[in-house]
Design a protein around this motif. Structure first.
Motif, PDB file in Angstrom:
ATOM      1  N   PHE A  18      51.484  45.915  36.238  1.00 40.13           N
ATOM      2  CA  PHE A  18      51.119  45.345  35.043  1.00 40.13           C
ATOM      3  C   PHE A  18      50.980  46.378  33.914  1.00 40.13           C
ATOM      4  O   PHE A  18      49.966  47.102  34.206  1.00 40.13           O
ATOM      5  CB  PHE A  18      49.600  44.676  35.194  1.00 40.13           C
ATOM      6  CG  PHE A  18      49.647  43.339  36.084  1.00 40.13           C
ATOM      7  CD1 PHE A  18      50.105  42.350  35.812  1.00 40.13           C
ATOM      8  CD2 PHE A  18      48.874  43.676  37.308  1.00 40.13           C
ATOM      9  CE1 PHE A  18      49.779  41.205  36.719  1.00 40.13           C
ATOM     10  CE2 PHE A  18      48.699  42.721  38.262  1.00 40.13           C
ATOM     11  CZ  PHE A  18      49.488  41.530  37.959  1.00 40.13           C
ATOM     12  N   VAL A  21      49.644  49.590  34.975  1.00 40.39           N
ATOM     13  CA  VAL A  21      48.863  49.612  36.130  1.00 40.39           C
ATOM     14  C   VAL A  21      49.582  49.049  37.219  1.00 40.39           C
ATOM     15  O   VAL A  21      50.238  48.141  37.298  1.00 40.39           O
ATOM     16  CB  VAL A  21      47.668  48.523  35.996  1.00 40.39           C
ATOM     17  CG1 VAL A  21      46.930  48.195  37.244  1.00 40.39           C
ATOM     18  CG2 VAL A  21      46.635  49.043  34.789  1.00 40.39           C
ATOM     19  N   ALA A  23      49.512  47.683  40.470  1.00 38.48           N
ATOM     20  CA  ALA A  23      48.376  46.750  41.255  1.00 38.48           C
ATOM     21  C   ALA A  23      48.871  47.021  42.619  1.00 38.48           C
ATOM     22  O   ALA A  23      47.930  46.883  43.502  1.00 38.48           O
ATOM     23  CB  ALA A  23      48.349  45.401  40.491  1.00 38.48           C
ATOM     24  N   PRO A  42      37.941  46.859  48.065  1.00 37.86           N
ATOM     25  CA  PRO A  42      37.127  47.001  46.710  1.00 37.86           C
ATOM     26  C   PRO A  42      37.703  46.388  45.618  1.00 37.86           C
ATOM     27  O   PRO A  42      38.878  46.009  45.611  1.00 37.86           O
ATOM     28  CB  PRO A  42      37.061  48.568  46.696  1.00 37.86           C
ATOM     29  CG  PRO A  42      38.070  49.197  47.239  1.00 37.86           C
ATOM     30  CD  PRO A  42      38.653  48.319  48.270  1.00 37.86           C
ATOM     31  N   ASN A  43      36.765  46.019  44.697  1.00 36.39           N
ATOM     32  CA  ASN A  43      37.339  45.530  43.375  1.00 36.39           C
ATOM     33  C   ASN A  43      38.289  46.455  42.839  1.00 36.39           C
ATOM     34  O   ASN A  43      38.469  47.574  42.958  1.00 36.39           O
ATOM     35  CB  ASN A  43      36.263  45.366  42.274  1.00 36.39           C
ATOM     36  CG  ASN A  43      35.300  44.424  42.662  1.00 36.39           C
ATOM     37  OD1 ASN A  43      35.729  43.035  42.990  1.00 36.39           O
ATOM     38  ND2 ASN A  43      34.123  44.675  42.516  1.00 36.39           N
ATOM     39  N   GLY A  44      39.576  45.882  42.340  1.00 34.17           N
ATOM     40  CA  GLY A  44      40.768  46.389  41.963  1.00 34.17           C
ATOM     41  C   GLY A  44      41.828  46.821  43.017  1.00 34.17           C
ATOM     42  O   GLY A  44      42.705  47.229  42.579  1.00 34.17           O
ATOM     43  N   ALA A  45      41.252  46.308  44.179  1.00 31.96           N
ATOM     44  CA  ALA A  45      42.384  46.909  45.185  1.00 31.96           C
ATOM     45  C   ALA A  45      43.873  46.232  45.320  1.00 31.96           C
ATOM     46  O   ALA A  45      44.767  46.741  45.642  1.00 31.96           O
ATOM     47  CB  ALA A  45      41.762  46.595  46.706  1.00 31.96           C
ATOM     48  N   GLY A  46      43.688  45.053  44.727  1.00 32.70           N
ATOM     49  CA  GLY A  46      44.955  44.223  44.418  1.00 32.70           C
ATOM     50  C   GLY A  46      44.973  42.965  45.282  1.00 32.70           C
ATOM     51  O   GLY A  46      46.023  42.359  45.282  1.00 32.70           O
ATOM     52  N   LYS A  47      43.842  42.458  45.483  1.00 33.65           N
ATOM     53  CA  LYS A  47      43.759  41.342  46.565  1.00 33.65           C
ATOM     54  C   LYS A  47      44.259  39.881  45.898  1.00 33.65           C
ATOM     55  O   LYS A  47      45.118  39.256  46.378  1.00 33.65           O
ATOM     56  CB  LYS A  47      42.352  41.297  46.925  1.00 33.65           C
ATOM     57  CG  LYS A  47      41.680  42.156  48.022  1.00 33.65           C
ATOM     58  CD  LYS A  47      40.246  41.853  48.342  1.00 33.65           C
ATOM     59  CE  LYS A  47      39.318  41.637  47.088  1.00 33.65           C
ATOM     60  NZ  LYS A  47      39.000  43.053  46.526  1.00 33.65           N
ATOM     61  N   THR A  48      43.754  39.928  44.624  1.00 32.98           N
ATOM     62  CA  THR A  48      44.032  38.543  43.773  1.00 32.98           C
ATOM     63  C   THR A  48      45.676  38.580  43.396  1.00 32.98           C
ATOM     64  O   THR A  48      46.227  37.762  43.467  1.00 32.98           O
ATOM     65  CB  THR A  48      43.148  38.589  42.587  1.00 32.98           C
ATOM     66  OG1 THR A  48      41.828  38.246  42.985  1.00 32.98           O
ATOM     67  CG2 THR A  48      43.474  37.332  41.772  1.00 32.98           C
ATOM     68  N   THR A  49      46.041  39.802  43.025  1.00 30.89           N
ATOM     69  CA  THR A  49      47.380  39.882  42.680  1.00 30.89           C
ATOM     70  C   THR A  49      48.506  39.450  44.060  1.00 30.89           C
ATOM     71  O   THR A  49      49.244  38.585  43.606  1.00 30.89           O
ATOM     72  CB  THR A  49      47.782  41.609  42.160  1.00 30.89           C
ATOM     73  OG1 THR A  49      46.872  41.807  41.080  1.00 30.89           O
ATOM     74  CG2 THR A  49      49.272  41.722  41.918  1.00 30.89           C
TER      75      THR A  49
HETATM   76  N1  ADP Z   1      47.131  40.156  34.509  1.00 30.30           N
HETATM   77  C1  ADP Z   1      46.966  41.430  34.590  1.00 30.30           C
HETATM   78  N2  ADP Z   1      47.165  42.493  33.509  1.00 30.30           N
HETATM   79  C2  ADP Z   1      46.770  43.850  33.635  1.00 30.30           C
HETATM   80  N3  ADP Z   1      46.223  44.342  34.652  1.00 30.30           N
HETATM   81  C3  ADP Z   1      45.872  43.591  35.805  1.00 30.30           C
HETATM   82  C4  ADP Z   1      46.441  42.027  35.831  1.00 30.30           C
HETATM   83  N4  ADP Z   1      45.819  41.594  37.029  1.00 30.30           N
HETATM   84  C5  ADP Z   1      45.430  42.505  37.670  1.00 30.30           C
HETATM   85  N5  ADP Z   1      45.732  43.625  37.126  1.00 30.30           N
HETATM   86  C6  ADP Z   1      45.218  44.838  37.714  1.00 30.30           C
HETATM   87  O1  ADP Z   1      45.738  45.092  38.930  1.00 30.30           O
HETATM   88  C7  ADP Z   1      44.832  45.657  39.670  1.00 30.30           C
HETATM   89  C8  ADP Z   1      44.554  44.966  40.929  1.00 30.30           C
HETATM   90  O2  ADP Z   1      43.755  43.805  40.472  1.00 30.30           O
HETATM   91  P1  ADP Z   1      43.589  42.418  41.525  1.00 30.30           P
HETATM   92  O3  ADP Z   1      44.570  42.066  42.156  1.00 30.30           O
HETATM   93  O4  ADP Z   1      42.532  41.584  40.561  1.00 30.30           O
HETATM   94  O5  ADP Z   1      42.315  43.125  42.414  1.00 30.30           O
HETATM   95  P2  ADP Z   1      41.133  42.537  43.327  1.00 30.30           P
HETATM   96  O6  ADP Z   1      41.398  41.214  43.478  1.00 30.30           O
HETATM   97  O7  ADP Z   1      41.348  43.203  44.464  1.00 30.30           O
HETATM   98  O8  ADP Z   1      39.891  42.768  42.791  1.00 30.30           O
HETATM   99  C9  ADP Z   1      43.546  46.005  38.829  1.00 30.30           C
HETATM  100  O9  ADP Z   1      43.604  47.359  38.497  1.00 30.30           O
HETATM  101  C10 ADP Z   1      43.536  44.931  37.766  1.00 30.30           C
HETATM  102  O10 ADP Z   1      42.925  45.539  36.486  1.00 30.30           O
END
Ligand code: ADP
Ligand code: MG
Length: 316
Positions: A18, A21, A23, A42-49
């Motif tokens: 992104f 970043v 991810a 941990p938070n920010g690991a990339g799980k949701t992505t």
């Molecule tokens: N749409 C986006 N735009 C910019 N950065 C993003 C976006 N989605 C996620 N990120 C970044 O990608 C990294 C992984 O995020 P995320 O997948 O949400 O992690 P998790 O779910 O493990 O907490 C983080 O650094 C987050 O800030």
């Protein structure tokens, strides 16, 4: 329904950026049918992505993703039909009642009208919401909303179920109900993938845990292996009538041992480890030989916690 052949989810070398970043940096993951696999980091690991990519809602920059054998790039429609998706934030359909809400998604998935009411009733029974039919979605408790979200994800009988942080903020009772629900789906052959940054939520839910950090897979463990207490290394809590002497003796006994603060002082005692059961028994004998008046020795934390802490320690 038994477990189908092949893998529910297969992801190889997945990357996603992104802006500046990165991810995901080449993440690998397999999720078999008939099991609950936990994605922990941990938070920010990339799980949701990753989950958004698996759900075909976001594209990967590189790598291969197959859902129930369908490549999400070339066969997104088949992949979507095979998967159910529960996002970390609940939708905005607050004005609808529980049955209207599910009917909406049944229509969206093209469920035939004659099958619809039977299917919705079965789903509401499955998630224990049968008494809440006409109730507005916004009047449900957090745990009930969560279960409605699972019902919605299951409307079209997916063989692969993705849930992003489903247990976060749930009270213990709702968490146990969620656990039982996911376990029974896995027993029916569904490949369940559930993410969390809270380990204790997953220890009873998952069969397998995949640890992710900084967009990469950094470890994989079966819960059965982790639960094998005789082989697992965990931290131990010690109590003594003389905490000062205990701390001194522990420092000597465990000097040269690497990783994770081998000794940490606590009121009235100390925490030491990670050690196996055999090592802890040996340590106790050594402390007693040194004249330390030990009054208690018990495991503190789980083997999964130890694995997770070791992972984040290495990466700090
Ligand atoms: N749409 C986006 N735009 C910019 N950065 C993003 C976006 N989605 C996620 N990120 C970044 O990608 C990294 C992984 O995020 P995320 O997948 O949400 O992690 P998790 O779910 O493990 O907490 C983080 O650094 C987050 O800030
Ligand atoms: Mg997330």
């Amino acid at each position: 329904m038994g477990a189908p052949e092949g893998l529910g989810i297969e992801a190889r070398g997945v990357t996603r950026r992104f802006g500046t970043v990165q991810a995901l940096r080449g993440l690998d993951l397999t999720v078999p049918y008939g099991q609950v696999t936990a994605l922990v980091g941990p938070n920010g690991a990339g799980k949701t992505t990753l989950l958004l990519i698996l759900a075909t809602l976001l594209g990967a920059d590189e790598g291969l993703v197959r859902i129930a054998g369908h490549d999400v790039r070339t066969r997104p429609g088949e992949a979507r039909d095979a998967l159910g998706w529960m996002p970390d934030t609940f939708g905005v359909y607050d004005q609808l009642t529980v049955d209207e809400y599910l009917a909406f998604f049944a229509d969206a998935y093209g469920l035939p009208k004659d099958e619809r009411s039977r299917r919705l009733r079965a789903l509401l029974t499955l998630v224990h919401l049968e008494d809440h039919l006409g109730q507005p979605v916004h009047a449900l408790s957090r745990g009930q909303k969560q279960r409605l979200g699972v019902a919605r994800a299951l409307v079209h009988r997916p063989r692969v179920l993705l849930l992003d942080e489903p247990a976060s903020g749930l009270d213990p009772r709702s968490r146990i109900e969620l656990r039982d629900l996911l376990r029974s789906l896995a027993a029916d052959g569904v490949a369940v993938l559930v993410s969390s940054h809270i380990l204790s939520e997953l220890e009873e839910i998952a069969d397998r845990v995949v640890l992710v950090d900084h967009g990469r897979t950094v470890g994989e463990h079966s819960m059965a292996d982790l639960a094998d207490a005789s082989a697992a290394r965990v931290r131990w809590r010690l109590r003594s009538l003389d905490p000062g002497l205990l701390a001194e003796a522990l420092a000597t006994e465990l000097s040269g041992r690497s990783g994770l603060d081998p000794v940490r002082d606590l009121p009235g005692g100390a925490e030491a480890g990670p050690l196996t059961e055999t090592e802890a028994a040996g340590l106790l004998a050594a402390l007693v030989t040194r004249g330390v008046p030990v009054t208690g020795l018990a495991p503190a934390g789980s083997a999964l916690e130890t694995a997770y802490l070791a992972m984040t320690e290495n990466r700090r």
